[in-house]
Design a protein around this motif. Structure first.
Motif, PDB file in Angstrom:
ATOM      1  N   ARG A   1      59.987  57.245  -7.879  1.00  0.00           N
ATOM      2  CA  ARG A   1      59.801  58.218  -8.970  1.00  0.00           C
ATOM      3  C   ARG A   1      59.718  59.652  -8.463  1.00  0.00           C
ATOM      4  NH1 ARG A   1      55.749  54.538 -10.801  1.00  0.00           N
ATOM      5  NH2 ARG A   1      54.158  55.982  -9.981  1.00  0.00           N
ATOM      6  N   ALA A   2      59.481  59.831  -7.178  1.00  0.00           N
ATOM      7  CA  ALA A   2      59.210  61.164  -6.628  1.00  0.00           C
ATOM      8  C   ALA A   2      60.405  62.093  -6.740  1.00  0.00           C
ATOM      9  CB  ALA A   2      58.795  61.044  -5.165  1.00  0.00           C
ATOM     10  N   ASP A   3      60.097  63.366  -6.956  1.00  0.00           N
ATOM     11  CA  ASP A   3      61.111  64.415  -6.933  1.00  0.00           C
ATOM     12  C   ASP A   3      61.395  64.758  -5.472  1.00  0.00           C
ATOM     13  OD1 ASP A   3      62.708  66.617  -7.157  1.00  0.00           O
ATOM     14  OD2 ASP A   3      61.164  67.935  -8.024  1.00  0.00           O
ATOM     15  N   GLN A   4      62.506  64.276  -4.965  1.00  0.00           N
ATOM     16  CA  GLN A   4      62.809  64.460  -3.544  1.00  0.00           C
ATOM     17  C   GLN A   4      63.093  65.909  -3.181  1.00  0.00           C
ATOM     18  OE1 GLN A   4      62.302  62.045  -1.448  1.00  0.00           O
ATOM     19  NE2 GLN A   4      61.871  60.589  -3.095  1.00  0.00           N
ATOM     20  N   ALA A   5      63.362  66.733  -4.180  1.00  0.00           N
ATOM     21  CA  ALA A   5      63.650  68.153  -3.914  1.00  0.00           C
ATOM     22  C   ALA A   5      62.396  69.013  -4.035  1.00  0.00           C
ATOM     23  CB  ALA A   5      64.720  68.653  -4.880  1.00  0.00           C
ATOM     24  N   GLY A   6      61.255  68.392  -4.266  1.00  0.00           N
ATOM     25  CA  GLY A   6      60.026  69.153  -4.458  1.00  0.00           C
ATOM     26  C   GLY A   6      59.592  69.892  -3.203  1.00  0.00           C
ATOM     27  N   GLN A   7      58.818  70.970  -3.394  1.00  0.00           N
ATOM     28  CA  GLN A   7      58.308  71.764  -2.279  1.00  0.00           C
ATOM     29  C   GLN A   7      57.035  71.107  -1.735  1.00  0.00           C
ATOM     30  OE1 GLN A   7      59.690  74.639  -0.909  1.00  0.00           O
ATOM     31  NE2 GLN A   7      61.440  74.073  -2.178  1.00  0.00           N
ATOM     32  N   ARG A   8      57.056  70.762  -0.443  1.00  0.00           N
ATOM     33  CA  ARG A   8      55.911  70.084   0.175  1.00  0.00           C
ATOM     34  C   ARG A   8      55.675  70.655   1.571  1.00  0.00           C
ATOM     35  NH1 ARG A   8      59.059  66.047  -2.205  1.00  0.00           N
ATOM     36  NH2 ARG A   8      58.077  65.274  -4.117  1.00  0.00           N
ATOM     37  N   PRO A   9      54.460  70.440   2.103  1.00  0.00           N
ATOM     38  CA  PRO A   9      54.165  70.931   3.458  1.00  0.00           C
ATOM     39  C   PRO A   9      55.064  70.291   4.509  1.00  0.00           C
ATOM     40  CG  PRO A   9      52.154  70.278   2.316  1.00  0.00           C
ATOM     41  CD  PRO A   9      53.296  69.796   1.478  1.00  0.00           C
ATOM     42  N   VAL A  10      55.256  71.009   5.603  1.00  0.00           N
ATOM     43  CA  VAL A  10      56.144  70.540   6.666  1.00  0.00           C
ATOM     44  C   VAL A  10      55.666  69.212   7.248  1.00  0.00           C
ATOM     45  CG1 VAL A  10      54.949  71.882   8.449  1.00  0.00           C
ATOM     46  CG2 VAL A  10      57.323  71.206   8.799  1.00  0.00           C
ATOM     47  N   TRP A  11      54.346  69.006   7.310  1.00  0.00           N
ATOM     48  CA  TRP A  11      53.842  67.804   7.981  1.00  0.00           C
ATOM     49  C   TRP A  11      54.234  66.529   7.251  1.00  0.00           C
ATOM     50  CZ3 TRP A  11      50.640  64.843   5.033  1.00  0.00           C
ATOM     51  CH2 TRP A  11      49.913  65.456   4.011  1.00  0.00           C
ATOM     52  N   ILE A  12      54.262  66.547   5.902  1.00  0.00           N
ATOM     53  CA  ILE A  12      54.622  65.315   5.196  1.00  0.00           C
ATOM     54  C   ILE A  12      56.139  65.154   5.130  1.00  0.00           C
ATOM     55  CG2 ILE A  12      54.601  66.260   2.840  1.00  0.00           C
ATOM     56  CD1 ILE A  12      53.190  63.554   2.042  1.00  0.00           C
ATOM     57  N   ASN A  13      56.852  66.267   5.024  1.00  0.00           N
ATOM     58  CA  ASN A  13      58.320  66.184   5.030  1.00  0.00           C
ATOM     59  C   ASN A  13      58.847  65.661   6.356  1.00  0.00           C
ATOM     60  OD1 ASN A  13      58.709  67.127   2.421  1.00  0.00           O
ATOM     61  ND2 ASN A  13      58.806  69.273   3.054  1.00  0.00           N
ATOM     62  N   ALA A  14      58.086  65.889   7.429  1.00  0.00           N
ATOM     63  CA  ALA A  14      58.555  65.540   8.772  1.00  0.00           C
ATOM     64  C   ALA A  14      58.572  64.031   9.016  1.00  0.00           C
ATOM     65  CB  ALA A  14      57.685  66.219   9.825  1.00  0.00           C
ATOM     66  N   PHE A  15      57.803  63.252   8.238  1.00  0.00           N
ATOM     67  CA  PHE A  15      57.730  61.833   8.597  1.00  0.00           C
ATOM     68  C   PHE A  15      57.749  60.851   7.430  1.00  0.00           C
ATOM     69  CE2 PHE A  15      53.422  62.164   7.225  1.00  0.00           C
ATOM     70  CZ  PHE A  15      52.963  60.875   7.018  1.00  0.00           C
ATOM     71  N   TYR A  16      57.298  61.252   6.228  1.00  0.00           N
ATOM     72  CA  TYR A  16      57.138  60.212   5.198  1.00  0.00           C
ATOM     73  C   TYR A  16      58.396  60.044   4.366  1.00  0.00           C
ATOM     74  CZ  TYR A  16      55.271  56.926   1.946  1.00  0.00           C
ATOM     75  OH  TYR A  16      55.099  55.766   1.222  1.00  0.00           O
ATOM     76  N   ASP A  17      58.906  58.826   4.390  1.00  0.00           N
ATOM     77  CA  ASP A  17      60.086  58.444   3.625  1.00  0.00           C
ATOM     78  C   ASP A  17      60.110  56.919   3.555  1.00  0.00           C
ATOM     79  OD1 ASP A  17      60.783  57.696   6.209  1.00  0.00           O
ATOM     80  OD2 ASP A  17      62.371  59.189   6.433  1.00  0.00           O
TER      81      ASP A  17
END
Length: 416
Positions: free
Chosen positions: A295-311
């Motif tokens: 359900r998540a908006d994959q284009a959303g603005q998030r901190p670098v730390w979570i973008n770096a690993f969670y998928d």
């Protein structure tokens, strides 16, 4: 001719911390920069320290080395020639004298009030520069993981953020951002300590990070810190505390607003439930994690730390941990293969951990030959000597010897 004495103490300290010559040089340079000096240490400098060619480094380098290893310079095998070793009290007096002298010098040259205000004003540009350094640190963490240098660098960045707080005027927005930065950097130090199995240090970082996060008012970094606390207690095999800490993270506003955070909270909860033996809770929370991620908006603005690993790959990796704890080895193997197939390039530490878990899952099903082959694929590069990976490989060897003590594959593993 003076005999050269190899510095075994420094070599041993570097081995304990998992530092290469280049990494130690980078760590010392970081300490020098944070102290206001240029960093000019190279791997050749470190080589001179190790071979004994340089027996007593420059004072600033000595201070930086003490900060990196958190011990007196003499414990690192360095010896001063000629004059007796400078005592700790002498060094403290010298530092106070230098600081006092600097203060006196400053008072002799008054600076206009307007110039002082401009020099001490802190803005979002300063915050952006800190976050740029943090991006590099996060990348190194996911490449190497668990290193004492990463822990020290993260702590130094937190100190830099707090020194900006004390330096001069700033808006409330900037002050909140600086507290958020300091909390985030301390959280990274906490994670590096967890990853390196330095659990007492991780607990100290948690105590400091949670206080800083509260002052920031940022639920995003509060989520990260409490989620890390859940992981800390999971590694300590304290599932009740782990579930309680992770529940704090999952109850924060960011977990309701952003489905990526919600998914991570559920996935880590599943890994903790694995320790309790609750298979139903594991399947249920993994299902919630999957639904939230979809359900998540994959284009959303998030901190670098979570973008770096969670998928999806990280979700599958946490599923591997949960099913291994339950003893559901077939499910663990399936999720391990899925995680490895989806893993982004550059996450070397994560790949090594998943591969070690895969070997355990194969061994748990009695598939000795593929299990040994998988485990042996890990014993060839520096990142595979990561503390968590090393522990998992030790456990693998013990389980292999228990399951098939007389097998040629066991002998092959022991010899390897």
């Amino acid at each position: 001719m003076i005999a050269v004495e190899v510095n075994e103490s420094l070599r041993e300290r570097m081995a304990e911390s998992g530092l290469t010559q280049a990494e130690l040089a980078n760590a010392v340079n970081t300490e020098l920069w944070n102290s206001g000096y240029g960093g000019t240490v190279s791997d050749r400098t470190v080589r001179n320290w190790l071979t004994g060619k340089t027996r007593w480094p420059h004072r600033r380098q000595r201070d930086a080395l003490e900060a990196v290893f958190d011990c007196p310079i003499t414990h690192l095998g360095f010896k001063q020639r000629g004059n007796p070793q400078e005592s700790l009290e002498d060094r403290m007096l010298r530092r106070r004298f230098i600081s006092a002298s600097a203060g006196v010098a400053l008072t002799t040259a008054p600076v206009p009030a307007s110039a002082q205000a401009a020099a001490t004003r802190v803005g979002m540009g300063d915050v952006a520069r800190l976050l740029a350094k943090f991006t590099v640190l996060v990348a190194n963490d996911h490449r190497y993981g668990g290193k004492l240098t990463i822990e020290n660098q993260a702590s130094a960045l937190a100190g830099e953020a707090l020194s900006l707080q004390a330096r001069g005027g700033a808006s409330q927005r900037v002050r909140n951002a600086l507290y958020s930065c300091a909390a985030s950097f301390t959280s990274s130090a906490m994670w590096a300590a967890i990853d390196g199995r330095r659990f007492a240090a991780a607990q100290r970082h948690f105590d400091r990070a949670s206080s800083l996060a509260a002052m920031s008012g940022d639920s995003t970094i509060q989520f990260r810190i409490w989620s890390h606390a859940g992981s800390l207690y999971r590694h300590l095999e304290r599932p009740v505390d782990a579930l309680a800490a992770n529940d704090v993270a999952r109850s924060l506003p960011i977990a309701r607003r952003d489905q990526v955070f919600a998914s991570l909270g559920h996935a880590r909860h599943a890994a903790i439930h694995g320790l309790t033996g609750d298979a139903r809770a594991v399947r249920q929370t993994l299902g919630h994690a999957q639904e939230a991620l979809e359900r998540a908006d994959q284009a959303g603005q998030r901190p670098v730390w979570i973008n770096a690993f969670y998928d999806q790959a990280e979700l599958a990796s946490l599923a591997v941990a949960a099913y291994l704890s339950l003893g559901y080895y077939a499910e663990a193997e399936a999720h391990a293969h899925r995680s490895l197939s989806l893993l982004r390039p550059g996450l070397h530490r994560t790949k090594a951990i998943i591969t070690a878990r895969l070997a355990h899952a194969q061994l748990g099903q009695g598939d000795l030959e593929p299990a040994v082959a998988t485990a042996m694929s890990l014993a060839s590069s520096p990142v595979d000597q990561h503390p968590r990976v090393s522990t998992m490989l030790d456990d693998f060897g013990n389980a292999l010897r228990t399951a098939a003590p007389a097998s040629p594959l066991t002998k092959t593993w022991d010899a390897y």
